[in-house]
Write an enzyme that holds these catalytic residues in place. Structure first.
Site, mmCIF file in Angstrom:
data_model
loop_
_atom_site.group_PDB
_atom_site.id
_atom_site.type_symbol
_atom_site.label_atom_id
_atom_site.label_comp_id
_atom_site.label_asym_id
_atom_site.label_seq_id
_atom_site.Cartn_x
_atom_site.Cartn_y
_atom_site.Cartn_z
ATOM 1 N N CYS A 130 -63.684 -58.262 -18.603
ATOM 2 C CA CYS A 130 -63.617 -59.642 -19.097
ATOM 3 C C CYS A 130 -62.549 -60.459 -18.366
ATOM 4 O O CYS A 130 -61.545 -59.928 -17.929
ATOM 5 C CB CYS A 130 -63.274 -59.650 -20.576
ATOM 6 S SG CYS A 130 -64.391 -58.658 -21.568
ATOM 7 N N TRP B 168 -67.587 -58.723 -20.483
ATOM 8 C CA TRP B 168 -68.194 -57.455 -20.060
ATOM 9 C C TRP B 168 -68.335 -56.658 -21.349
ATOM 10 O O TRP B 168 -67.345 -56.222 -21.933
ATOM 11 C CB TRP B 168 -67.281 -56.752 -19.059
ATOM 12 C CG TRP B 168 -67.893 -55.577 -18.361
ATOM 13 C CD1 TRP B 168 -68.647 -55.598 -17.228
ATOM 14 C CD2 TRP B 168 -67.781 -54.203 -18.738
ATOM 15 N NE1 TRP B 168 -69.015 -54.322 -16.883
ATOM 16 C CE2 TRP B 168 -68.493 -53.450 -17.785
ATOM 17 C CE3 TRP B 168 -67.149 -53.527 -19.783
ATOM 18 C CZ2 TRP B 168 -68.601 -52.068 -17.839
ATOM 19 C CZ3 TRP B 168 -67.249 -52.152 -19.845
ATOM 20 C CH2 TRP B 168 -67.979 -51.429 -18.876
#
Ligand code: M6R
Length: 593
Positions: free
Chosen positions: A2, A75
């Site tokens: 992320c 993610w």
């Protein structure tokens, strides 16, 4: 994994945030989102969906001007890849909006204990944070509501929070996941990676664990988790846009492969003052006082660690064990009496390594981190830190960091040795050898003709075997060809059964003492139909060898031998039209265990 970017200042927030998120794309993600203030309606709007930042950019094309906002690339860890689970997340009344990197381990308990009756809109662990802040804000002021929430969280977080009732403030907090505040003439940017600050901030402040930030357009307040004020200590940013852009190259990977000679030269320049090494003497003293070095790392960095083992054992006569971080963290082997630890990591954020670091420090052992990112968690939390000076590595497939890691390991090992040669000269020769090789454009043609199968082998002995492991990882991660790096002599003990007509085998041959053995092993696979190419060092080259690299010092051969294998991987992926810099399922910085 992320990425996070938040902004408050005089500029269009969406420009700064989208630009930052694009710079963080290399870390890998599946969804993207942003929250921006809508002046007309006096609320923060949220735009999010699965897919790329470019898609997000289209969705905010007509959004009203806003000078404040937060953005995120996700993610997935908890919950499917879909719009609902993408960040930002709302609290139930929509008063609070937040983005989060990290994992909240106790989110289920927190839900049960504090949030029964609250309707959740996503399957994420993150949403619990927004809901808790809202719950506590019923009785506490906003800062205390956030701090009370933070004290309950177990796991890791880098957080940016917006409050509809205070639309001119961005709140940020950090624990274990990286977060940096950037300050420039035009405003304050908060991001999970320095790359997102370049061009917008002149100075940066990497946040320590358990710090809490309140940022307004022209002011920044920093607190610890107990709400005690802290004094921010900013550092100048010395990178430019050129360092993080592709320039004339088609992909970051090929740019980074070509940067390797200059990375080696930069290391030589930065670690020496004339002939004097600039490596902290205390590191050398501590290693000398140890009876064994433990090198811990993951992926490519672990492969560099294997080369490091050879360097320390040959140059300094210190025994070395190399361990995969994710294994060492939960299955610590029996240690020697006086161990010294070296963590090797490009990003300095790999969660498996952080887990090792916490254990090692609990046992009061000394740790040196070798990393490319001076502001990273592993750099800051170790006793010592040596920088790779490789410049930002953006392609997921690591190339220049591997070569730089070996160079730094070589410098440390050399300082502990009898110094029978000049490491500066030998490293400079490696840079020249790579440079000369990179000017040869034959690799694309060789790769096109060789890699037509769905599998492939790299074979070698000694250091060449270690390079083969790295070569195999590189090829599989970006071309999706099933590849194995194999000790050449071990093939005949089973794996040779996989060789059939046309199986590609790439032999690595650099050591005169054992080159004939590897050549014999190669003949064994050729006799069974394999198609081979030989990557050899000039001092052991024979007629018909396909790829020849100028000779370098025998302990440094991996730095040069790896380069053709990087190109093989690159061209294999290029031929297949794959996303070379962002291969499927992978993230640049692996911040979850
Ligand atoms: O940032 P780190 O060096 O700690 O990362 C370790 C691995 O995740 C990394 O080397 C990975 O194997 C690369 N993608 C390989 O190219």
């Amino acid at each position: 994994m992320c990425g996070i970017v938040g902004y408050i200042g005089n500029k269009q927030a969406k420009d700064v945030i989208l630009d930052g998120l694009k710079r963080l794309e290399y870390r890998g993600y599946d969804s993207a989102g942003i929250s921006l203030f809508n002046m007309r309606q006096q609320i923060f709007d949220v735009y999010k969906d699965q897919g790329r930042v470019d898609k997000l950019a289209k969705s905010v094309l007509k959004s009203p001007r806003s000078n404040i906002g937060i953005g995120h690339t996700r993610w997935a860890t908890h919950g499917k890849v879909n719009k609902e689970n993408a960040h930002p997340h709302y609290s139930h009344s929509r008063r609070f909006i937040l983005v989060h990197n990290g994992v909240i381990e106790n989110y289920k308990q927190l839900k049960e204990q504090y949030l029964s009756g609250v309707t959740f809109l996503s399957e994420t662990d993150t949403e619990v944070i927004a809901q808790l802040i809202e719950t506590f804000s019923n009785t506490l002021n906003i800062e205390n509501a956030i701090l009370t929430t933070l004290r309950l969280l177990r796991g890791s977080y880098a957080l940016l929070i917006l409050d509809q009732q205070n639309p001119d403030l961005v709140y940020a907090a950090k624990y274990k996941s990286p977060l940096l505040v950037g300050r420039g003439k035009e405003g304050i940017t908060v991001a999970s990676d320095l790359m997102a600050l370049i061009g917008y901030s002149e100075e940066y402040l990497p946040l320590d664990d358990k710090t809490f930030v309140v940022a307004s357009r022209d002011n920044l307040k920093l607190f610890d988790i107990n709400h005690k004020s802290l004094v921010p200590n900013f550092t100048k940013i010395d990178m430019t846009n050129g360092d993080v852009e592709r320039g004339e190259y088609a992909h970051f990977m090929i740019k980074e492969i070509h940067e390797q000679p200059s990375v080696i030269r930069r290391i030589v320049t930065n670690y020496f003052d004339k002939d004097q090494s600039l490596i902290n003497n205390q590191i050398l003293k501590d290693i000398k006082g140890s009876d064994r070095i433990y090198i811990l790392a993951a992926g490519t960095s672990m492969h560099a660690g294997l080369i490091g083992k050879n360097l320390f054992e040959k140059l300094a006569s210190i025994p070395v064990e190399v361990h995969i971080a994710s294994e060492f963290a939960y299955q610590q082997p029996l240690l020697s009496e006086k161990p010294f630890f070296i963590l090797v990591s490009q990003s300095g954020e790999t969660a498996d390594l952080r887990a090792c670091l916490v254990n090692i420090k609990d046992q009061n052992y000394k740790v040196l981190t070798i990393t490319n990112v001076a502001t990273s968690t592993l750099a800051r939390e170790a006793n010592y830190f040596l920088e790779l000076y490789a410049g930002p590595e953006i392609a997921v497939a690591s190339t220049k960091a591997y070569v730089a890691q070996i160079a730094i390991l070589a410098l440390v090992a050399y300082e502990l040795s009898k110094k029978t040669f000049s490491i500066r000269e030998e490293l400079t020769k490696v840079a020249l050898s790579i440079e000369k090789f990179l000017s040869d454009e034959n690799m694309r043609y060789l790769t096109r003709n060789l890699l037509t199968h769905r599998n492939c082998f790299f074979i070698g002995r000694g250091l060449d075997y270690y390079v083969g492991l790295e070569a195999a990882l590189k090829l599989k991660e970006i071309s999706y060809i099933q590849t194995e790096g194999f000790a050449a002599g071990e093939l005949k003990h089973g794996t040779i059964a996989l060789i059939e007509e046309g199986t590609p085998v790439i032999a690595m041959i650099s050591n005169p003492r054992i080159s004939h053995n590897t050549r014999s092993n190669l003949n064994e696979v050729l006799a069974r139909g394999a198609r081979a190419i030989r990557i050899v060092m000039s001092n052991v080259a024979e007629e018909d060898d396909e790829v020849i690299i100028d000779e370098v010092h025998e302990l440094l051969t991996p730095m040069a031998m790896v380069v053709p294998t990087q190109l093989i991987s690159y061209y294999a992926a290029l031929e297949r039209s794959y996303d070379i810099d962002k291969p499927r399922n992978l993230a640049k910085s692996v911040t979850v265990e």
